[in-house]
Scaffold this motif. Structure first.
Motif, PDB file in Angstrom:
ATOM      1  N   ASP A  61      39.038  35.361  38.620  1.00  0.00           N
ATOM      2  CA  ASP A  61      39.528  35.674  37.275  1.00  0.00           C
ATOM      3  C   ASP A  61      39.303  37.153  36.933  1.00  0.00           C
ATOM      4  O   ASP A  61      40.104  37.768  36.230  1.00  0.00           O
ATOM      5  CB  ASP A  61      38.828  34.795  36.239  1.00  0.00           C
ATOM      6  N   LEU A  62      38.223  37.695  37.428  1.00  0.00           N
ATOM      7  CA  LEU A  62      37.935  39.116  37.193  1.00  0.00           C
ATOM      8  C   LEU A  62      38.989  40.002  37.841  1.00  0.00           C
ATOM      9  O   LEU A  62      39.457  40.987  37.241  1.00  0.00           O
ATOM     10  CB  LEU A  62      36.546  39.472  37.732  1.00  0.00           C
ATOM     11  N   PHE A  63      39.351  39.655  39.100  1.00  0.00           N
ATOM     12  CA  PHE A  63      40.387  40.435  39.787  1.00  0.00           C
ATOM     13  C   PHE A  63      41.715  40.366  39.015  1.00  0.00           C
ATOM     14  O   PHE A  63      42.400  41.370  38.811  1.00  0.00           O
ATOM     15  CB  PHE A  63      40.583  39.930  41.216  1.00  0.00           C
ATOM     16  N   ALA A  64      42.077  39.189  38.542  1.00  0.00           N
ATOM     17  CA  ALA A  64      43.343  39.022  37.810  1.00  0.00           C
ATOM     18  C   ALA A  64      43.306  39.790  36.486  1.00  0.00           C
ATOM     19  O   ALA A  64      44.277  40.451  36.103  1.00  0.00           O
ATOM     20  CB  ALA A  64      43.603  37.536  37.560  1.00  0.00           C
ATOM     21  N   ALA A  65      42.157  39.706  35.808  1.00  0.00           N
ATOM     22  CA  ALA A  65      42.041  40.400  34.525  1.00  0.00           C
ATOM     23  C   ALA A  65      42.069  41.914  34.716  1.00  0.00           C
ATOM     24  O   ALA A  65      42.631  42.642  33.887  1.00  0.00           O
ATOM     25  CB  ALA A  65      40.744  39.983  33.831  1.00  0.00           C
ATOM     26  N   SER A  66      41.467  42.397  35.799  1.00  0.00           N
ATOM     27  CA  SER A  66      41.486  43.831  36.088  1.00  0.00           C
ATOM     28  C   SER A  66      42.915  44.327  36.285  1.00  0.00           C
ATOM     29  O   SER A  66      43.303  45.382  35.772  1.00  0.00           O
ATOM     30  CB  SER A  66      40.651  44.140  37.337  1.00  0.00           C
ATOM     31  N   THR A  67      43.680  43.565  37.021  1.00  0.00           N
ATOM     32  CA  THR A  67      45.085  43.929  37.241  1.00  0.00           C
ATOM     33  C   THR A  67      45.852  43.970  35.919  1.00  0.00           C
ATOM     34  O   THR A  67      46.633  44.890  35.658  1.00  0.00           O
ATOM     35  CB  THR A  67      45.745  42.930  38.201  1.00  0.00           C
ATOM     36  N   ALA A  68      45.606  42.973  35.080  1.00  0.00           N
ATOM     37  CA  ALA A  68      46.289  42.920  33.783  1.00  0.00           C
ATOM     38  C   ALA A  68      45.876  44.100  32.901  1.00  0.00           C
ATOM     39  O   ALA A  68      46.713  44.695  32.209  1.00  0.00           O
ATOM     40  CB  ALA A  68      45.962  41.602  33.080  1.00  0.00           C
TER      41      ALA A  68
END
Length: 397
Positions: free
Chosen positions: A148-155
């Motif tokens: 989830d951290l990786f996805a949120a970073s991208t967003a």
């Protein structure tokens, strides 16, 4: 069967295989599979921990980049919104000026230019408004798991790019807003200036208006000429100027209606003559069959009221017989005597105005000094003035 040995007293017999030597115990080595499983588990846990740390740090960096982009965009948006609101306010005032203009005083070309500036400014604020209406992205709470951290970073990085783009677009609008504001202000002030400048020739074109209405027009024009910004105050000043101009027209029409008849043309000629003798003095005229007790049987009457305060102004009343006998020298001399009273507002302190006799001798002296020698200049009614009065009156022009 194994033979038993007789036990010692108090003892007991044991089988031979139990009584023999005790065998030595052996340790088994851990199996290789278990070791490898443990090592693998440790590696996986370590890898997951590394991913979690990397994801968390990456998120923090992305969050910081996003926060900076958001602060910049919000600051830029606030600045552009202020500028846009100011331009909208100026545009509203300018639009009202165009709508309220009756064309009585303003120059058509300046009005056309102002209308074009209003249209251009409205288009600019509309474009900027669309950018300001865009919703700014927001960051949610920090996730827990690394995926989830990786996805949120991208967003967050994507949102930061959106904010940076918006900031750039808003910055590009700033010169357009400034240019529109400058153009609108210049056009608006030119429009108002043309109206203020037109007041004087407008007054001259409506010479028969009442003094109070002319003074109101002058004051309104002065107020408009002092305008330095387009706002509600400038609209109010322009409205007052237009109202004053309209009242001047109404006033003049009423005066001309009162002077209608066979003598109207001559009356206006007499008034123009009187004004020519006292430039700079506002003079209005009233006509009646009898003035100051004279007007019938060939007599002529005149009466003047003047005000010492600014602006220089007077009211001259003349009998109809003055116009009927025009342009006889006696008629001209009587008018000159009345103008002598009117022009005294420009020469305050040059004679003793404390007595009626002194006042009449001053007006007579002024008419004489202007070259009107007929006794209707005041001599027949008030006697010949002292030479000192004539000499003083010569300086009052």
């Amino acid at each position: 069967m194994t033979p038993l040995t007789a036990p010692d007293p108090g003892g007991h017999l044991l089988p031979a295989h139990l009584a023999g030597p005790v065998p030595t115990a052996r340790r088994r080595r851990p199996r290789r599979g278990v070791v490898l499983a443990l090592l693998g588990a440790l590696i996986v846990v370590g890898g997951l921990g590394g991913l979690q740390l990397t994801a968390s740090l990456g998120y923090d960096d992305s969050r910081a980049q996003f926060a900076q982009a958001l602060d910049t965009a919000e600051g830029r948006a606030a600045e552009i919104r202020r500028t846009t609101d100011e331009l909208i306010s100026i545009t509203d005032a300018a639009s009202q000026l165009v709508e309220l203009d009756s064309g009585m005083l303003t120059d058509p070309q300046t009005k056309e230019q102002l209308a074009a500036s209003v249209a251009s400014a409205s288009e600019t604020t509309s474009t900027t408004g669309e950018l300001l209406d865009e919703d700014l992205p927001d960051a949610e709470a920090k996730p827990v798991t690394f995926w989830d951290l990786f996805a949120a970073s991208t967003a967050l990085r994507t949102d930061a790019e959106v904010l940076e783009r918006l900031d750039t677009e808003l910055a590009d609008e700033s010169p357009a807003l400034d240019a529109a504001s400058s153009d609108l202000m210049e056009s608006g002030l030119a429009f108002l200036g043309s109206a203020a400048d037109a007041a004087a020739p407008f007054e001259a074109a409506h010479i028969s208006a009442k003094n109070d209405d002319v003074i109101a027009l002058r004051n309104a024009a002065a107020s408009v000429s002092e305008v330095t910004a387009l706002d509600e105050g400038s609209v109010s000043s322009f409205t007052a100027l237009q109202d004053a101009a309209a009242q001047v027209v109404t006033s003049e029409n009423a005066e001309l209606a009162e002077k209608a008849g066979p003598l109207q043309g001559v009356r206006l000629e007499v008034e123009a003559f009187a004004r020519s003798l006292a430039p700079g003095v506002l003079i209005e005229f009233d006509w009646s069959p009898v003035v100051n007790g004279a007007g019938y049987g060939g007599s002529m009457g005149g009466l003047t009221t003047w005000w010492w305060d600014e602006p220089d102004r007077a009211l001259i009343e003349l009998s109809d017989s003055v116009a009927a006998q025009w342009p006889a020298e006696r008629s001209r001399a009587l008018v000159a005597h009345e103008v002598g009273h009117a022009i005294s507002v420009k020469c305050e302190g040059m004679y003793d105005a404390s007595t009626q006799d002194s006042i009449e001798k001053w007006a007579t002296a002024w008419a004489i000094g202007m070259g009107f020698s007929d006794d209707a200049n005041g001599v027949s009614a008030y006697g010949y003035p002292p030479q000192s009065y004539i000499d003083a009156a010569l300086a009052c022009r």
